[in-house]
Write an enzyme that holds these catalytic residues in place. Structure first.
Site, PDB file in Angstrom:
ATOM      1  N   LEU A  43      49.103  42.257  36.144  1.00  0.00           N
ATOM      2  CA  LEU A  43      48.444  40.970  36.430  1.00  0.00           C
ATOM      3  C   LEU A  43      48.354  40.691  37.930  1.00  0.00           C
ATOM      4  CD1 LEU A  43      49.950  38.636  33.655  1.00  0.00           C
ATOM      5  CD2 LEU A  43      47.938  40.131  33.552  1.00  0.00           C
ATOM      6  N   SER A  58      43.432  45.626  39.026  1.00  0.00           N
ATOM      7  CA  SER A  58      44.707  46.332  38.828  1.00  0.00           C
ATOM      8  C   SER A  58      44.634  47.722  39.461  1.00  0.00           C
ATOM      9  CB  SER A  58      45.017  46.442  37.344  1.00  0.00           C
ATOM     10  OG  SER A  58      44.954  45.158  36.753  1.00  0.00           O
ATOM     11  N   HIS A 117      43.654  37.449  37.107  1.00  0.00           N
ATOM     12  CA  HIS A 117      44.156  37.099  35.769  1.00  0.00           C
ATOM     13  C   HIS A 117      44.790  35.702  35.776  1.00  0.00           C
ATOM     14  CE1 HIS A 117      44.717  41.666  35.756  1.00  0.00           C
ATOM     15  NE2 HIS A 117      43.871  41.468  34.762  1.00  0.00           N
ATOM     16  N   GLN A 142      30.572  43.676  30.874  1.00  0.00           N
ATOM     17  CA  GLN A 142      31.512  43.423  29.772  1.00  0.00           C
ATOM     18  C   GLN A 142      31.382  41.981  29.286  1.00  0.00           C
ATOM     19  OE1 GLN A 142      35.795  44.715  29.646  1.00  0.00           O
ATOM     20  NE2 GLN A 142      36.162  42.643  30.383  1.00  0.00           N
TER      21      GLN A 142
END
Ligand code: AMP
Length: 276
Positions: free
Chosen positions: A26, A181, A30, A148
């Site tokens: 995270l 990430s 996030h 996405q």
């Protein structure tokens, strides 16, 4: 905050639940989604699940950073009520080899999908499982993953009409690089190279035709060594399809490339007024 290893121990399924699906490691992107989730739902559930069906390479899957104890702290600090870390068996009880993927359709084969075959089928498949198990009222997704987000919105509209999809803007570091990430795998020299992505946005800011935007993108990326461009596509955000050269109005510029073996993606909105 409660750590749920599987949902069987979840004693109090809640109404008005806001759900933040993640793959862990995270960061502030996030955490911004978790903070925003708190404004929508009465309770916030964060999942950390590195979904094998959306990785086309087992090395990429193995290399995905895992920082669970830090994730627990960060999610709690941002106000999550539950952090759920499902097992592969909980998500895919039939076994990974037997999973029937949900097709993402032709739009799932463009851009990210062209370089990562079946990636979006894997994404929709896991979202379908997660939404079915969690049954949230709201689900939060970042604009950072524009394609996405587009595909999940369309899928949820049809399959989960009671779930509202909420969008979070892309959170960037001080140099304008979108947090990811995967950035933890970049050296400081490579992080400098990654600045080519926000530089592309700057270079197009004042441009008023599609061909000028395309030329500026070509120039910025060809001048940057160490960055292998995969695509720089100018699309209509309403259809996700490439725009024609005489298009005017709101466009989204989708970018992806590699620094060494690390794949980075980014995107930004731009308004093309047309040449006067
Ligand atoms: P991931 O853990 O990469 O699967 O991402 C989980 C969610 O966080 C997805 O909805 C992403 O779009 C979102 N996200 C990832 N990076 C960022 C960022 N830099 N800013 C905002 N949202 C992000």
């Amino acid at each position: 905050m409660q750590h749920l290893k599987d949902l069987a121990v979840w004693s109090e399924p809640v109404e008005e639940l806001a759900f933040v699906p993640t793959m862990g490691a995270l960061h502030d992107g996030h955490l911004a989604l978790i903070k925003s989730a708190k404004k929508f739902g009465k309770r916030v559930l964060v999942s950390v699940y590195v979904n094998p069906t959306q990785f086309e390479s087992s090395t990429d899957l193995a290399k995905y950073p895992k920082t669970l104890s830090q994730d627990l702290e960060l999610a709690a600090g941002a106000g999550a009520d539950y952090l759920w870390t499902p097992s592969v068996e909980e998500i895919y009880p039939e076994g990974l080899a037997n999973v029937q993927l949900i097709s993402a359709g032709p739009l799932g084969d463009l851009y990210e999908g062209a370089s990562r075959p079946n990636h979006f089928s894997g994404v929709l498949t896991v979202i379908n499982r997660l939404f079915t198990l969690v049954n949230p009222r709201y689900a939060m997704f970042g604009e950072k993953d524009f394609q996405q987000l587009f595909l999940i919105k369309k899928f949820a509209e049809q399959q989960f009409p009671t779930i509202s999809i909420i969008t979070g803007e892309t959170i960037r570091d001080g140099n304008g690089i979108a947090l990811s990430s995967r950035n933890s795998r970049l050296s400081s020299d490579e992080l400098e190279i990654a600045q080519v992505l926000p530089r592309a946005q700057k270079a197009t800011r004042k441009l008023n035709s599609i061909s000028d935007v395309q030329d500026a993108l070509d120039k910025v990326f060809s001048a940057q060594s160490g960055f292998t461009l995969d695509y720089a596509e100018i699309v209509d955000p309403r259809t996700l399809l490439p725009v024609s050269s005489d298009f005017t109005g709101q466009v989204q510029v989708l970018l992806a490339g590699w620094i060494g073996s690390v794949r980075l993606i980014d995107n930004f909105a731009h308004h093309v007024k047309g040449r006067s």
